[in-house]
Enzyme design. Structure first.
Site, short mmCIF file in Angstrom:
data_model
loop_
_atom_site.label_atom_id
_atom_site.label_comp_id
_atom_site.label_asym_id
_atom_site.label_seq_id
_atom_site.Cartn_x
_atom_site.Cartn_y
_atom_site.Cartn_z
N SER A 216 0.79 -0.76 0.00
CA SER A 216 -0.02 0.35 -0.51
C SER A 216 0.43 1.23 0.01
O SER A 216 1.57 1.62 0.57
CB SER A 216 -0.48 0.11 0.96
OG SER A 216 -1.62 1.22 1.55
N TYR B 67 -3.00 -1.13 10.32
CA TYR B 67 -2.65 -1.40 8.36
C TYR B 67 -1.05 -1.33 8.07
O TYR B 67 -0.87 -2.27 6.97
CB TYR B 67 -4.01 -0.56 7.32
CG TYR B 67 -3.85 -1.01 6.89
CD1 TYR B 67 -4.59 -2.62 5.86
CD2 TYR B 67 -3.34 -0.32 5.79
CE1 TYR B 67 -4.80 -2.66 4.04
CE2 TYR B 67 -3.82 -0.45 3.83
CZ TYR B 67 -4.25 -1.58 3.64
OH TYR B 67 -3.73 -1.94 2.00
#
Length: 244
Positions: free
Chosen positions: A137, A150
């Site tokens: 990400s 995350y």
């Protein structure tokens, strides 16, 4: 002729969102696709659309991962490509993250990626060939708020990618990652992340919302023969977002 003709690909979290777009793209490039997802019904629908194989799997359970790999090899003959896409994408302020929530993210996003890499790489070794593509990400660069746990998992995914590239290269296996930016799909549209679309676009060199279909070609490239001299890398696919 597709760039993945004759290859067999396993895609975790392939039932929807970015994962579904990856399934469709790999199949369009000629791969036989195994859709692994905790949602068996949606996995079957995704597999049916590309004449693939659906296997309901919780990637954080080692016995289920072992069964997935054994079934894929039995029915398809081999595994050439692994795409680790399955993940939980939260919206949780730091003050609300307790240890239970931290472990929930680690279990799927990092433990699950480890288990899939561990057992699929073992299945690839006898063929002296493999392509592993982990979905990271761009938030690990940006430090996006409300996603600390995350980002910790995705930072771990990138570090694992680099380490495995070194360890598996001698077996003809490349390991890379793709780092998407904020991407519009049915999951994100229904989450608090959707409120950041306009702000995200304002930071991009390409001024429109990204879609799942924008991410899949980068994965297909790294999964192909064309990327045979690329390993241990993170390809950021976020429309040239600036992080300041």
């Amino acid at each position: 002729m597709g760039k993945l003709d004759g290859r067999v690909a396993v895609v975790s979290g392939g039932a929807q969102g970015i994962g579904r777009a990856i399934v469709d793209k790999l199949a369009a490039e000629g791969a036989g696709v195994v859709v692994a997802d905790i949602d068996g019904e949606k996995a079957q629908a995704a597999a049916d659309a590309v004449e693939g194989l659906a296997i309901q799997t919780d990637i954080a359970e080692e016995d289920q991962v072992k069964s997935l790999v054994a079934t894929a090899v039995e029915k398809c003959g081999k595994i050439d490509v692994l795409v680790n896409n399955a993940a939980i994408v939260p919206f949780t302020p730091w003050d609300d993250i307790d240890f239970e929530e931290w472990r929930r993210l680690m279990r799927v996003n990092l433990d699950g990626t480890f288990l899939m890499c561990r057992h699929v790489s073992d299945a690839m070794r006898p063929n002296e060939y493999g392509r592993i593509v982990n979905i990271a990400s761009n938030s690990i660069i940006a430090g996006t708020p409300n996603m600390a746990h995350y980002e910790a998992t995705k930072g771990g995914v990138m570090a694992l990618t680099r380490a495995l590239a070194t360890e598996l290269g001698g077996h003809g296996i490349t390991v890379n990652s793709v780092a998407p930016g904020l991407t519009s799909n049915e999951n994100t549209d229904a989450s608090p992340h959707a409120n950041a679309y306009d702000f995200g676009v304002s930071l991009q060199a390409l001024p429109r919302r990204g879609t799942s279909e924008d991410i899949a070609p980068a994965v297909a490239f790294l999964a192909s023969e064309e990327a045979g001299w690329i390993t241990g890398q993170m390809l950021v696919s976020d429309a040239g977002m600036r992080y300041y």
